[in-house]
Design an enzyme around this catalytic site. Structure first.
Site, PDB file in Angstrom:
ATOM      1  CD  GLU A  26     -13.785  13.620  21.570  1.00 31.35           C
ATOM      2  OE1 GLU A  26     -13.731  12.408  21.254  1.00 31.35           O
ATOM      3  OE2 GLU A  26     -14.845  14.270  21.569  1.00 31.35           O
ATOM      4  CE  LYS A 127      -7.123  -9.079  13.418  1.00 30.99           C
ATOM      5  NZ  LYS A 127      -7.807  -7.958  12.805  1.00 30.99           N
ATOM      6  CG  ASN A 132     -10.546  -5.072  12.637  1.00 25.42           C
ATOM      7  OD1 ASN A 132      -9.362  -5.376  12.730  1.00 25.42           O
ATOM      8  ND2 ASN A 132     -10.994  -4.248  11.702  1.00 25.42           N
ATOM      9  N   GLY A 449       1.411  -4.068  -0.824  1.00 25.84           N
ATOM     10  CA  GLY A 449       0.424  -3.224  -1.505  1.00 25.84           C
ATOM     11  C   GLY A 449       0.526  -1.767  -1.138  1.00 25.84           C
ATOM     12  CD  GLU A 501      -3.141  -1.146  -0.795  1.00 31.35           C
ATOM     13  OE1 GLU A 501      -3.809  -0.842   0.214  1.00 31.35           O
ATOM     14  OE2 GLU A 501      -2.616  -2.263  -0.952  1.00 31.35           O
ATOM     15  CD  GLU A 622     -10.900  -9.841  12.492  1.00 30.85           C
ATOM     16  OE1 GLU A 622      -9.822  -9.310  12.191  1.00 30.85           O
ATOM     17  OE2 GLU A 622     -12.000  -9.297  12.321  1.00 30.85           O
ATOM     18  CB  CYS A 660      -0.966  -9.785   8.093  1.00 27.51           C
ATOM     19  SG  CYS A 660      -2.307  -8.660   7.725  1.00 27.51           S
ATOM     20  CG  HIS A 711       3.140  -4.378  13.092  1.00 27.71           C
ATOM     21  ND1 HIS A 711       3.289  -5.597  12.497  1.00 27.71           N
ATOM     22  CD2 HIS A 711       1.858  -4.011  12.895  1.00 27.71           C
ATOM     23  CE1 HIS A 711       2.128  -5.968  11.982  1.00 27.71           C
ATOM     24  NE2 HIS A 711       1.255  -5.025  12.212  1.00 27.71           N
ATOM     25  CB  CYS A 743       1.579  -6.300   6.890  1.00 28.83           C
ATOM     26  SG  CYS A 743      -0.101  -5.672   6.739  1.00 28.83           S
TER      27      CYS A 743
HETATM   28  C1  LIG Z   1      -4.705  -3.995   8.387  1.00 28.39           C
HETATM   29  N1  LIG Z   1      -5.554  -3.489   9.429  1.00 28.39           N
HETATM   30  C2  LIG Z   1      -6.822  -3.046   9.125  1.00 28.39           C
HETATM   31  C3  LIG Z   1      -7.885  -3.532   9.903  1.00 28.39           C
HETATM   32  N2  LIG Z   1      -9.142  -3.136   9.652  1.00 28.39           N
HETATM   33  C4  LIG Z   1      -9.380  -2.289   8.646  1.00 28.39           C
HETATM   34  N3  LIG Z   1     -10.617  -1.911   8.384  1.00 28.39           N
HETATM   35  N4  LIG Z   1      -8.382  -1.797   7.884  1.00 28.39           N
HETATM   36  C5  LIG Z   1      -7.095  -2.152   8.088  1.00 28.39           C
HETATM   37  O1  LIG Z   1      -6.203  -1.697   7.355  1.00 28.39           O
HETATM   38  N5  LIG Z   1      -7.652  -4.406  10.892  1.00 28.39           N
HETATM   39  C6  LIG Z   1      -6.361  -4.940  11.137  1.00 28.39           C
HETATM   40  C7  LIG Z   1      -5.335  -3.946  10.796  1.00 28.39           C
HETATM   41  C8  LIG Z   1      -5.382  -2.796  11.750  1.00 28.39           C
HETATM   42  N6  LIG Z   1      -4.455  -1.833  11.374  1.00 28.39           N
HETATM   43  C9  LIG Z   1      -4.698  -0.520  11.230  1.00 28.39           C
HETATM   44  C10 LIG Z   1      -3.625   0.256  10.863  1.00 28.39           C
HETATM   45  C11 LIG Z   1      -3.782   1.618  10.707  1.00 28.39           C
HETATM   46  C12 LIG Z   1      -5.031   2.200  10.941  1.00 28.39           C
HETATM   47  C13 LIG Z   1      -5.128   3.670  10.783  1.00 28.39           C
HETATM   48  O2  LIG Z   1      -4.125   4.302  10.561  1.00 28.39           O
HETATM   49  N7  LIG Z   1      -6.284   4.261  10.895  1.00 28.39           N
HETATM   50  C14 LIG Z   1      -6.388   5.687  10.712  1.00 28.39           C
HETATM   51  C15 LIG Z   1      -7.635   6.031   9.966  1.00 28.39           C
HETATM   52  C16 LIG Z   1      -7.508   5.637   8.534  1.00 28.39           C
HETATM   53  C17 LIG Z   1      -8.371   6.501   7.693  1.00 28.39           C
HETATM   54  O3  LIG Z   1      -9.495   6.226   7.437  1.00 28.39           O
HETATM   55  N8  LIG Z   1      -7.857   7.607   7.283  1.00 28.39           N
HETATM   56  C18 LIG Z   1      -8.572   8.602   6.539  1.00 28.39           C
HETATM   57  C19 LIG Z   1      -8.430   9.925   7.244  1.00 28.39           C
HETATM   58  C20 LIG Z   1      -9.292   9.975   8.397  1.00 28.39           C
HETATM   59  C21 LIG Z   1      -8.800  11.054   9.323  1.00 28.39           C
HETATM   60  O4  LIG Z   1      -8.221  10.763  10.337  1.00 28.39           O
HETATM   61  N9  LIG Z   1      -9.004  12.289   8.966  1.00 28.39           N
HETATM   62  C22 LIG Z   1      -8.570  13.340   9.809  1.00 28.39           C
HETATM   63  C23 LIG Z   1      -7.723  14.287   9.023  1.00 28.39           C
HETATM   64  C24 LIG Z   1      -6.520  13.628   8.415  1.00 28.39           C
HETATM   65  C25 LIG Z   1      -5.298  14.473   8.426  1.00 28.39           C
HETATM   66  O5  LIG Z   1      -5.334  15.647   8.762  1.00 28.39           O
HETATM   67  O6  LIG Z   1      -4.231  13.942   8.104  1.00 28.39           O
HETATM   68  C26 LIG Z   1      -9.793  13.997  10.353  1.00 28.39           C
HETATM   69  O7  LIG Z   1     -10.869  13.552  10.019  1.00 28.39           O
HETATM   70  O8  LIG Z   1      -9.637  14.883  11.150  1.00 28.39           O
HETATM   71  C27 LIG Z   1      -7.959   8.816   5.186  1.00 28.39           C
HETATM   72  O9  LIG Z   1      -6.841   8.384   4.969  1.00 28.39           O
HETATM   73  O10 LIG Z   1      -8.620   9.462   4.368  1.00 28.39           O
HETATM   74  C28 LIG Z   1      -6.378   6.378  12.048  1.00 28.39           C
HETATM   75  O11 LIG Z   1      -6.032   7.546  12.011  1.00 28.39           O
HETATM   76  O12 LIG Z   1      -6.718   5.775  13.080  1.00 28.39           O
HETATM   77  C29 LIG Z   1      -6.091   1.441  11.307  1.00 28.39           C
HETATM   78  C30 LIG Z   1      -5.938   0.050  11.461  1.00 28.39           C
HETATM   79  N1  LIG Z   2      -2.791  -4.522   0.644  1.00 26.56           N
HETATM   80  C1  LIG Z   2      -2.909  -4.123   2.029  1.00 26.56           C
HETATM   81  C2  LIG Z   2      -2.965  -5.311   2.927  1.00 26.56           C
HETATM   82  C3  LIG Z   2      -2.956  -4.978   4.379  1.00 26.56           C
HETATM   83  S1  LIG Z   2      -3.362  -6.318   5.356  1.00 26.56           S
HETATM   84  C4  LIG Z   2      -1.757  -3.246   2.406  1.00 26.56           C
HETATM   85  O1  LIG Z   2      -0.699  -3.412   1.818  1.00 26.56           O
HETATM   86  O2  LIG Z   2      -1.893  -2.394   3.283  1.00 26.56           O
HETATM   87 ZN   LIG Z   3      -1.463  -7.323   6.055  1.00 27.97          ZN
END
Ligand SMILES: CN1c2c(nc(N)[nH]c2=O)NC[C@@H]1CNc1ccc(C(=O)N[C@@H](CCC(=O)N[C@@H](CCC(=O)N[C@@H](CCC(=O)O)C(=O)O)C(=O)O)C(=O)O)cc1
Ligand SMILES: N[C@@H](CCS)C(=O)O
Ligand SMILES: [Zn+2]
EC number: 2.1.1.14
Length: 773
Positions: A26, A127, A132, A449, A501, A622, A660, A711, A743
């Site tokens: 929320e 961090k 994380n 990527g 990706e 990390e 990163c 960023h 990144c």
């Molecule tokens: C590189 N980073 C990461 C870390 N850890 C990870 N496990 N992965 C990483 O990439 N740690 C260090 C950094 C931290 N950085 C980030 C950067 C961005 C996000 C992020 O944007 N998170 C999203 C969730 C990502 C995800 O799983 N998306 C799903 C959709 C989930 C969702 O929100 N669905 C919605 C509907 C979507 C819509 O309408 O558009 C819902 O359920 O209602 C996907 O893509 O399928 C975030 O939103 O927070 C995280 C760490």
């Molecule tokens: N291949 C990943 C690395 C993130 S740390 C990306 O480009 O998002």
């Molecule tokens: Zn990165």
């Protein structure tokens, strides 16, 4: 039920903090809506009030005695502490009123932008210890002034008070706050600021005493790190000074490890009690009991705040019983650390099978576990007999489950030999073969990527998951996205391409969904920073690759272009680090299993004709243990896992890695030992300082120091990036150098990414022309 009275209960129970994002994220939704200008500040604040109220109610209903106040945050609790202490860098405006900074200024510090006001360069983010979670780094000037702005905290105390709750304010302690800060301008000793900082803490404690607060949780997690003599002396002086006046009792709170060499003197500090992490460092209990002086309570952190497994309640009853015999009501119970690092409630998981679900405990369930242990200590173990029996049965079922052990995986592990972690030839022999095959120019350009994860991509994935979009149609959309990404990169003139990706929800969760031994959750969100969350997969059993995970996407991308497309995988250490890991075997063993699975994927990519394969390890740093003495062993198995995943390829296949979100200076040796042909590494935010360490070390392989910070929405100029590249070319040889962003671009928009990349390529061309090639 929590009552306002301070009656002497046996085994006071409490939590150090609760996740603030909300069971259905929320807070994330409200923040994103506020930043987009869709809701006003009052509506956002109402979400805050509602979440705090709900989370306190959950703790009260579980039967905990004290509730934390101040653990909630609209972005980050370290940033909140900066606002509380008046640590506002000048670029965000000087004056701070009685009430502290307004929300928009607060958000500008966090992310450079808010619905009102001009954009500013945001504060750095890094961090939080070995988690994380990312915090906003406080910036301190050598002449830093501190001023108290406690109205926000006091308002939250009023909210809790109105509900009849017994509140325990949570503060980051002065030493940990300084430790986590960075110094602005000229380097100076941060500890010199302590004498200015302490009066602010004293004033705050005085105000809290005036409100009848009995206990304040003073978080000093740096006590589990190696502290030199100056920091030890500062601790002693600081707490002596705070103890000299009348104020609530302080619970000196440590987590993420044991006190180790700090134990003796930390226990002497003049505080009301100490909280220790007995999950990570159970041996502390017997070390502390004979040393704890009579005026102190011991808060035993016995429920794992960093993982999602049900606690073995029975196993805790005996040691806690012993502690209670000595301490009586001076023994408190809590999770090991704040529950910020686990998802909110297992009840949100409707698709996890019952067997697995029965092994797990999320935030709400952990509160119940604390309460159960408290009850056993107060009323005897018979009072929780039924719960104990259910707990025992769940743990036995997990131990004996046929889903955990996989004979084929064990057999493959036994066949692992040291040669499997070594490339056939050294880099010096591989490099010319790769050059001949890849035909790249000097200073090749590439990206990390991911390309923008647009709303349309996420909506398609959501529709596919909800069954509203057929698999074939979903895959067709992803292929269209890949085609667009490849064509865009060709048009821009990048040398080594990526597929972008689009099919990945997250770089770890995606693999968790495909690998055996992993389970995925629906609502298991954990805050990563601000409104951004991750859904760490759960590794419950032996890891095996059921089949290729990425090959078809990459093969398709490569079919669209003559230029090399990088295969793109997340590395074993990062998958481990960003998952909830099984606790029935060492992390190193699980990491090796993941590495073996990835080795198969690397082999399949190579067999599909992919000439370069990137294996990302952003979490390598990390995972580094907080204590120096534990680091060599970690680096040894982490490096071996990476090499096991990657070393099976032929000499002419180029292995890339990417890192990163961290300071890398202290692990340069380990980075070199990865023996990746190319590493792309975050460097822009630190102005290429990192490269000096690589140069000094005479790092032999190729390096792509990030030339721009992804960023920020800002598009850097050609000149700026040319200057960054030039700086890099001064310290590492031109043959070693690549040009790339810091990144992946998944959080950026296309309108930002395209001009930024065009400028980056122009900068590389400019330098190529200058240095030849
Ligand atoms: C590189 N980073 C990461 C870390 N850890 C990870 N496990 N992965 C990483 O990439 N740690 C260090 C950094 C931290 N950085 C980030 C950067 C961005 C996000 C992020 O944007 N998170 C999203 C969730 C990502 C995800 O799983 N998306 C799903 C959709 C989930 C969702 O929100 N669905 C919605 C509907 C979507 C819509 O309408 O558009 C819902 O359920 O209602 C996907 O893509 O399928 C975030 O939103 O927070 C995280 C760490
Ligand atoms: N291949 C990943 C690395 C993130 S740390 C990306 O480009 O998002
Ligand atoms: Zn990165």
């Amino acid at each position: 039920m929590i009552s306002k009275s301070s009656e002497n209960t046996v085994a006071t129970t409490h939590a150090l903090g609760f996740p603030r994002i909300g069971a259905r994220r929320e807070l994330k939704r409200a923040l994103d809506a506020y930043w987009r200008g869709e809701i006003d500040q009052d509506t956002l604040r109402r979400t805050g009030v509602e979440l705090r109220s709900r989370h306190w109610a959950l703790q009260a209903e579980a039967g905990l005695d004290l509730v934390p106040v101040g653990d909630f945050s609209y972005y980050d609790h370290v940033l909140d502490t900066s606002a509380l202490l008046g640590v506002i860098p000048e670029r965000f405006g000087r004056e701070v009123g009685e009430d502290g900074i307004d929300l928009d200024r607060y958000f500008r510090m966090a992310r450079g932008r808010a619905p009102r006001g001009e954009d500013v360069t945001a504060c750095e983010m890094t961090k939080w210890f070995d988690t994380n979670y990312h915090y906003i780094v406080p910036e301190l000037a050598h002449d830093q002034r501190f001023t108290l702005h406690a109205r926000g905290l006091e308002a939250q105390l009023d909210e809790a008070h109105a509900k009849g709750l017994r509140s325990k304010p949570v503060l980051i302690g002065p030493l940990t706050y300084l430790w986590l800060s960075k110094v602005r301008d000229e380097p100076f000793d941060k500890l010199t600021l302590l004498e200015r900082l302490l009066p602010i803490y004293a004033e705050l404690l005085h105000r809290l005493a005036g409100r009848g607060i009995e206990w304040v949780q003073m978080d000093e997690p740096i006590l589990v790190c190696d502290l030199d003599a100056a920091w030890q002396a500062a601790f002693k002086a600081a707490y002596q000074q705070l103890a000299a006046q009348h104020h609530p009792r302080l619970l000196l709170t440590t987590y993420f490890g044991g006190l180790g060499a700090n134990l003796e003197w930390a226990l002497q500090l003049p505080v009301g009690g100490v909280h220790v992490d007995l999950v990570r460092a159970p041996e502390q209990l017997s070390e502390i009991l004979p040393r704890l002086t009579e005026e102190k309570v011991l808060s035993a952190g016995v429920i794992d705040g960093r993982n999602i497994w049900r606690t073995d309640l029975e196993a805790w009853l005996e040691p806690l019983g012993r502690a209670q015999e000595q301490l009586g009501e001076r023994l408190w119970l809590a999770p090991s650390c704040s529950l910020l690092h686990v998802p909110v409630d297992l009840a949100g998981e409707t698709r996890l099978d019952d067997e697995l679900k029965n092994w797990l405990a999320f935030g709400v369930q952990k509160l119940e576990e604390v309460a159960l242990l408290g009850r056993a200590l107060r009323e005897g173990r018979a009072s929780i007999a039924q719960a104990l029996e259910a707990n025992r049965a769940a743990l036995a079922a997990r131990r004996e489950s046929s889903r955990i052990h996989n004979a084929a995986v064990q057999q493959r592990l036994r066949a692992v030999s040291p040669t499997m972690s070594r490339r056939a030839s050294p880099y010096s022999q591989r490099a010319p073969l790769q050059r001949a095959r890849l035909k790249l120019p000097l200073l090749p350009t590439t990206t990390i990527g991911s390309f923008p994860q647009t709303q349309a991509i996420r909506a398609a994935r959501r529709d596919y998951r909800a069954g509203r979009l057929e698999r074939a149609a979903y895959e067709q959309r992803m292929r269209a996205e890949i085609e667009h990404t490849i064509k865009t990169q060709e048009a821009l003139g990048l040398d080594m391409l990526v597929h972008g990706e689009p099919e990945r929800n997250d770089m770890v969760e995606y693999f968790g969904e495909l690998l055996e031994g992993f389970a995925s959750t629906q609502q298991g969100w954990v805050q990563s920073f601000g409104s951004r969350c991750v859904k760490p997969p759960i590794i419950y059993g032996d890891v095996r690759r059921a089949g290729p995970m990425t090959v078809e996407w990459i093969r398709y991308a490569q079919s669209l272009t003559e230029r090399p497309v990088k295969g793109m995988l997340t590395g074993p250490v990062t998958i481990l680090q960003w998952s909830f890991v099984r606790d029935d075997q060492p992390r190193a063993a699980t990491c090796q299993q993941i590495a073996l699975a990835l080795r198969g994927e690397v082999g399949d990519l190579e067999a599909a004709g992919i000439r370069a394969i990137q294996v990302d390890e952003p979490a390598l740093r990390e995972g580094l243990p907080l204590r120096g003495s534990e680091r060599p062993a970690y680096l040894d198995w982490a490096v071996r896992a990476f090499r096991l995943a990657t070393a099976g390829v032929r000499d002419e296949t180029q292995i890339h890695s990417h890192m990163c979100y961290s300071e890398f200076n202290d692990i340069i040796q380990a980075i070199a030992e990865l023996d990746a042909d190319v590493i792309t590494i975050e460097a822009a935010r630190s102005d290429m300082e990192l490269l000096a360490a690589f140069a000094e070390f005479e790092y032999p392989n190729e390096i792509g120091p990030g030339v721009y910070d992804i960023h920020s929405p800002r598009v850097p100029s050609v000149a700026e990036m040319a200057q960054q590249l030039e700086k890099a070319a001064e310290v590492i040889t031109r043959q070693q150098l690549w040009a790339n962003p810091d990144c992946g671009l998944k959080t950026r928009a296309w309108e930002e990414s395209k001009p930024a990349l065009a400028n980056m390529i122009a900068a590389a061309q400019e330098l190529r022309a200058r240095i030849g090639g």
